[in-house]
Design a protein around this motif. Structure first.
Motif, PDB file in Angstrom:
ATOM      1  N   LEU A  37      -8.353  -3.903   0.560  1.00  0.00           N
ATOM      2  CA  LEU A  37      -9.083  -3.715  -0.704  1.00  0.00           C
ATOM      3  C   LEU A  37     -10.505  -3.244  -0.435  1.00  0.00           C
ATOM      4  O   LEU A  37     -10.926  -2.194  -0.938  1.00  0.00           O
ATOM      5  CB  LEU A  37      -9.115  -5.022  -1.496  1.00  0.00           C
ATOM      6  CG  LEU A  37      -9.883  -4.921  -2.831  1.00  0.00           C
ATOM      7  CD1 LEU A  37      -9.042  -4.170  -3.855  1.00  0.00           C
ATOM      8  CD2 LEU A  37     -10.263  -6.306  -3.359  1.00  0.00           C
ATOM      9  N   SER A  38     -11.272  -4.002   0.368  1.00  0.00           N
ATOM     10  CA  SER A  38     -12.688  -3.677   0.588  1.00  0.00           C
ATOM     11  C   SER A  38     -12.864  -2.373   1.348  1.00  0.00           C
ATOM     12  O   SER A  38     -13.912  -1.720   1.243  1.00  0.00           O
ATOM     13  CB  SER A  38     -13.380  -4.815   1.347  1.00  0.00           C
ATOM     14  OG  SER A  38     -12.741  -5.060   2.589  1.00  0.00           O
TER      15      SER A  38
ATOM     16  N   GLY B  81       0.826  -1.205   0.000  1.00  0.00           N
ATOM     17  CA  GLY B  81       0.000   0.000   0.000  1.00  0.00           C
ATOM     18  C   GLY B  81       0.855   1.246   0.000  1.00  0.00           C
ATOM     19  O   GLY B  81       2.085   1.195  -0.191  1.00  0.00           O
TER      20      GLY B  81
ATOM     21  N   ALA C  78      -6.982   0.112  -5.491  1.00  0.00           N
ATOM     22  CA  ALA C  78      -6.967   0.408  -4.057  1.00  0.00           C
ATOM     23  C   ALA C  78      -5.865   1.415  -3.728  1.00  0.00           C
ATOM     24  O   ALA C  78      -6.049   2.305  -2.894  1.00  0.00           O
ATOM     25  CB  ALA C  78      -6.776  -0.883  -3.261  1.00  0.00           C
ATOM     26  N   ASN C  79      -4.718   1.301  -4.377  1.00  0.00           N
ATOM     27  CA  ASN C  79      -3.639   2.272  -4.162  1.00  0.00           C
ATOM     28  C   ASN C  79      -4.017   3.652  -4.703  1.00  0.00           C
ATOM     29  O   ASN C  79      -3.724   4.672  -4.070  1.00  0.00           O
ATOM     30  CB  ASN C  79      -2.352   1.777  -4.829  1.00  0.00           C
ATOM     31  CG  ASN C  79      -1.583   0.799  -3.952  1.00  0.00           C
ATOM     32  OD1 ASN C  79      -1.550   0.951  -2.732  1.00  0.00           O
ATOM     33  ND2 ASN C  79      -0.960  -0.199  -4.563  1.00  0.00           N
TER      34      ASN C  79
ATOM     35  N   CYS D  70     -10.055 -11.403  -0.213  1.00  0.00           N
ATOM     36  CA  CYS D  70      -9.289 -10.159  -0.077  1.00  0.00           C
ATOM     37  C   CYS D  70      -9.200  -9.718   1.379  1.00  0.00           C
ATOM     38  O   CYS D  70     -10.060 -10.044   2.201  1.00  0.00           O
ATOM     39  CB  CYS D  70      -9.905  -9.048  -0.912  1.00  0.00           C
ATOM     40  SG  CYS D  70     -11.524  -8.504  -0.350  1.00  0.00           S
TER      41      CYS D  70
ATOM     42  N   ILE E 289      -2.684  -4.534   0.982  1.00  0.00           N
ATOM     43  CA  ILE E 289      -3.746  -5.002   0.076  1.00  0.00           C
ATOM     44  C   ILE E 289      -3.378  -6.393  -0.417  1.00  0.00           C
ATOM     45  O   ILE E 289      -2.289  -6.584  -0.996  1.00  0.00           O
ATOM     46  CB  ILE E 289      -3.899  -4.062  -1.139  1.00  0.00           C
ATOM     47  CG1 ILE E 289      -3.964  -2.604  -0.680  1.00  0.00           C
ATOM     48  CG2 ILE E 289      -5.122  -4.436  -1.957  1.00  0.00           C
ATOM     49  CD1 ILE E 289      -3.566  -1.618  -1.770  1.00  0.00           C
TER      50      ILE E 289
ATOM     51  N   MET F 181     -11.028   0.302   0.805  1.00  0.00           N
ATOM     52  CA  MET F 181     -10.692   1.409  -0.083  1.00  0.00           C
ATOM     53  C   MET F 181     -11.611   1.502  -1.285  1.00  0.00           C
ATOM     54  O   MET F 181     -11.766   2.580  -1.877  1.00  0.00           O
ATOM     55  CB  MET F 181      -9.244   1.263  -0.584  1.00  0.00           C
ATOM     56  CG  MET F 181      -8.193   1.287   0.516  1.00  0.00           C
ATOM     57  SD  MET F 181      -8.307   2.744   1.598  1.00  0.00           S
ATOM     58  CE  MET F 181      -8.093   4.057   0.407  1.00  0.00           C
ATOM     59  N   LEU F 182     -12.215   0.409  -1.689  1.00  0.00           N
ATOM     60  CA  LEU F 182     -13.071   0.395  -2.878  1.00  0.00           C
ATOM     61  C   LEU F 182     -14.484  -0.037  -2.515  1.00  0.00           C
ATOM     62  O   LEU F 182     -14.678  -0.927  -1.684  1.00  0.00           O
ATOM     63  CB  LEU F 182     -12.515  -0.574  -3.934  1.00  0.00           C
ATOM     64  CG  LEU F 182     -11.115  -0.288  -4.490  1.00  0.00           C
ATOM     65  CD1 LEU F 182     -10.735  -1.362  -5.504  1.00  0.00           C
ATOM     66  CD2 LEU F 182     -11.049   1.095  -5.129  1.00  0.00           C
TER      67      LEU F 182
END
Length: 418
Positions: A185-186, A12, A215-216, A181, A224, A188-189
């Motif tokens: 991930l979850s 990340g 995500a980045n 995941c 991530i 951030m998105l």
């Protein structure tokens, strides 16, 4: 059915080290994501320890839930052996290939999703503080996304000697895509963004890399880790059961939608009949609600019809004098109708005062009363005429009142109209 998988992990853009660990072992048919916690590299140790213990347990023939439980024991034992590791823990979402799909063991807030027919369904339930608050209705999904305690988990490996492991069976079909995941991930998105990327990227490896990149780009605030598993259908595969409905809010809605795309079981067909029954119930309630209105309107119509048809009056029907039934000039939708027409007198036979009797259009409660008015007019226009006939000759031969001979006979009076 066969599985094609790819895994990727990234530190990340904020963290100095990567405390996530990932497992992708095609030989054992095992895939897992672990998100460590504890600081001072303890989180990294916890996740790595859990992954290795999981692999060993599966290789020894353990079920996925037993293997996750053994991973918990391994993390607890590791912390006891090193005081610097006390308090470390890790999440774990592990999936093992079984006939017809995957068996998932789950602890914490890492996740498993299934993309089927373009619909992304979450099949694991977060063990986190914010999800419990949302489930209790104390905060919304939007508030959960920015809650200061959104990273607090309520269940993890390494905290207690015993751990409750969620056991999720997911039947799969050709074309399905599975995602494991970490919350890097979850967190951030949004699910809609994850779904769009999973639909767009055709290859599993490219999809995993694209998710991490997104995500980045969204901030990369945590490590991530993703595993993408593509399901390749083969001849003889059985149709899968509907996806389980797990998750809250929009996630649960998407899970329900994904289930509807699967081949329905008899139980699912019964469930699908429920909305139809609810619709019929709503229609029935609506009918009962409007029934009083219909009755009132019907009663009003009948009353107005009675009023409009209960009166009679005398008027002109062209040149003829006639008796009408109804209200003079009409009433709402009811026009007066001719009930009877005189064959004796016409408009031209009447003088001004007699015409006025007709033109006043006085109303009566019965046909007989109106007819009597016409009869009186006829008598005034054409009064009765009287004629007398002489009586027969009397036996004495004397002259009667008419100048004839004989006795007076009875006088006959004949009343006639033209």
């Amino acid at each position: 059915m066969r599985l094609v998988a790819a895994a990727a992990t990234d530190v990340g853009r904020v963290r100095e080290g990567n405390e996530d660990s990932v497992l992708h072992d095609d030989r054992l048919g095992i895939f897992a994501v672990a998100d460590g916690m504890g600081g001072h590299q303890a989180g990294e140790v916890a996740s790595a320890t859990a992954i290795e213990a999981l692999r060993a347990a599966i290789a020894a023939g353990a079920s996925v839930t037993d293997a996750v439980a053994q991973a918990n024991t391994a993390v607890v034992d590791k912390a006891r052996a090193d005081s610097g590791m006390l308090g470390m823990g890790t999440t774990m979402t592990a999936a093992i290939e079984v006939v017809g799909g995957l068996r998932i063991g789950h602890v914490g807030d890492s996740r498993a999703y299934v993309l089927r027919d373009g619909i992304l369904a979450r099949v694991t339930d977060d063990h986190s503080l914010v999800e419990e608050l949302v489930r209790e209705g104390r905060i919304t999904l939007e508030q959960a996304a920015v809650h200061p305690q959104r990273n607090v988990v309520t269940r993890a490996l390494g905290i207690d000697e015993e751990v409750e492991v969620d056991d999720v069976a997911v039947e799969l079909t050709g074309g399905d895509r599975v995602l494991l995941c970490s919350d890097g991930l979850s967190g951030m998105l949004r699910d809609t963004d994850i779904s769009a990327i999973m639909r767009r990227e055709s290859a599993a490896e490219a999809c995993a890399r694209a998710l991490i990149d997104a995500a980045n780009e969204a901030g990369g605030e945590d490590n991530i880790t993703v595993v993408i598993i593509d399901v390749i259908g083969e001849e003889g595969d059985l149709p899968p059961a509907p996806l389980p409905e797990i998750g809250i809010g929009t996630t649960a809605v998407r899970a329900a939608a994904a289930r509807r795309t699967a081949t329905p079981s008899p139980a699912a067909a019964t469930t699908q009949a429920a909305p139809l029954q609810a619709k019929r119930t709503s229609v029935g309630r609506l009918a009962w609600a409007i029934l009083p209105v219909i009755l009132v309107l019907g009663g009003t119509f009948l009353a107005l019809n009675w009023y409009a048809r209960s009166q009679y009056y005398v008027g002109f029907d062209g040149k003829q004098v006639a008796v009408y039934r109804g209200v003079p000039g009409g009433f709402l939708i009811w026009d007066p109708q001719v009930e009877w027409t005189s064959e004796v007198i016409e408009r031209g036979d009447l003088d001004a005062s007699q015409k006025l009797v007709v033109l006043r259009q006085d109303t009566f409660g019965s046909f007989a009363e109106a007819r009597a008015v016409v009869d009186r007019l006829e008598d005034r226009v054409f009064p009765p005429t009287t004629s007398t006939t002489a009586g027969a000759t009397g036996p004495s031969g004397t002259t009667g009142p008419t100048g004839g001979t004989g006795a007076s006979g009875p006088v006959g009076v004949l009343t006639t109209r033209p």
